[in-house]
Design a protein around this motif. Structure first.
Motif: not given
Ligand code: TLP
Length: 347
Positions: A316-334
């Motif tokens: 209910s208050h917990r989230v997972r985030l996963v990085l991968h090939y299609w997320i670049d540095d700009t994606g992280v900033e955004a």
């Protein structure tokens, strides 16, 4: 903009994979006649330092085929209470194979305590199921992508051998573990009698996993795969993408890990959430929303979705985030900007 952090399973094949798929030479794999699958299986075995490998449709089937090949009905497998096989594989080993799961507490670093494993092994007594198998997970999904290192794996392998048990590793993301430890993947696989890994996660291929082990084990697992309905025909179309994945992806996984660390660091600086693993070992981050956020995970998901950022609540208050090939540095900033807005920290 679409930044999909729900999982690395969402990864689309690269243009090179799509080309390889279109051009793949194929045959009937149930007859052993698909040259592309045969090549992928040989490559996988070589990379993992095993003698043989089997292409299967999913990570779930790779683990299930392994357990059913190692264990008979009424046998027991020792595995972590937070392992994917125990939590998220629909109880397949029990439902389809009559294999009894004996869970042990999973430490936050993904390990099972060696003494606890030893203590869980059943004595030879008619009251008990027969302990047959130990399962480990590397990287460990529910432990924030934690990595099991080679010395620990060797210790579990030695214990298993000493006690006459088999060791299976769910290495869905074993190449991430190898990248995180800067250790050859074959060194991580060496203590295991069998190891499964996924092409369709961090390695970016659309479909498929490989189960690796000895020739005898893989011959038996091939029959198990058939029983499970996983004998495919001209599936070289899929294996072709897997070959590109193995050739091109392992070397770049450290970038995903670096971005996971950057994202975790950026999120740690925001109020309203607690990052559980502020220094992620691999490509995953887990965080909890605090009361100060004033919203739950579902609401955060909806707010971020309207900005094109997709997240996966795991509570209910917990989230997972996963990085991968299609997320670049700009994606992280955004992503960090979108979080700041969603948590209403921006003027
Ligand atoms: N994990 C998926 C979900 O099922 C949670 C994900 O998004 O991470 N072992 C491990 C460690 C896994 O994380 C997964 C998938 C599997 C096995 C199963 O693989 P598939 O989905 O190919 O059956």
């Amino acid at each position: 903009m679409r930044i999909d952090l729900r999982s690395d399973t969402v990864t689309q094949p690269t243009p090179e994979m799509r080309r390889a798929m279109a051009e793949a030479e194929v045959g009937d794999d149930v007859f052993g006649e698909d040259p592309t699958i045969n090549r992928l299986e040989a490559m996988a075995a070589e990379r993992l330092g095993k003698e043989a490998a089997l292409f299967v449709p999913s990570g779930t089937m790779a683990n299930l085929a392994a357990v059913l090949t190692h264990c008979g009905r009424g046998d027991e497998m020792i595995l972590g209470d937070l392992s994917h096989t125990f939590l998220y594989e629909a109880g397949g080993a029990a439902a389809l194979g009559g294999v009894h799961p004996r869970t042990l507490p999973t430490a936050p670093d993904g390990r099972l305590d060696l003494q606890a494993i030893e203590d869980a092994i059943r004595p030879d007594d008619v009251h008990f199921p027969t302990t047959r198998l130990v399962c480990l997970e590397n990287t460990h999904n529910r432990c924030g992508g934690a990595v099991l290192d080679a010395p620990y794996l060797r210790q579990v392998g030695e214990l298993a051998r000493r006690k006459g048990l088999r060791l299976h590793i769910d290495g869905a993301r074993i190449f991430n573990a190898a990248a995180a430890l800067d250790t050859p993947v074959r060194e991580l696989a060496a203590p295991a009698d069998s190891i499964a890994f996924c092409l369709s996660k961090a390695l970016c291929a659309p479909v498929g996993s490989l189960l690796c082990g000895s020739p005898e084990f893989i011959r038996a697992a091939r029959r198990t795969r058939k029983q499970l309905g996983g004998g495919m025909r001209q599936a070289g179309i899929l294996a072709a993408a897997g070959i590109v994945a193995l050739e091109t992806m392992p070397g770049r996984l450290a970038q995903d890990h670096r971005r996971a660390r950057a994202l975790a660091q950026g999120l740690t600086a925001q109020s309203g959430l607690d990052v559980e693993n502020p220094e992620p070992a691999s490509n995953m981050i887990y965080f909890r929303l605090t009361p100060a956020a004033g919203l739950d995970a579902a609401e955060l998901r909806d707010r971020l979705k309207s900005e094109g950022v997709l997240i996966h609540p795991v509570g209910s208050h917990r989230v997972r985030l996963v990085l991968h090939y299609w997320i670049d540095d700009t994606g992280v900033e955004a992503t960090l900007s979108a979080f700041a807005r969603a948590l209403r920290q921006e003027a």
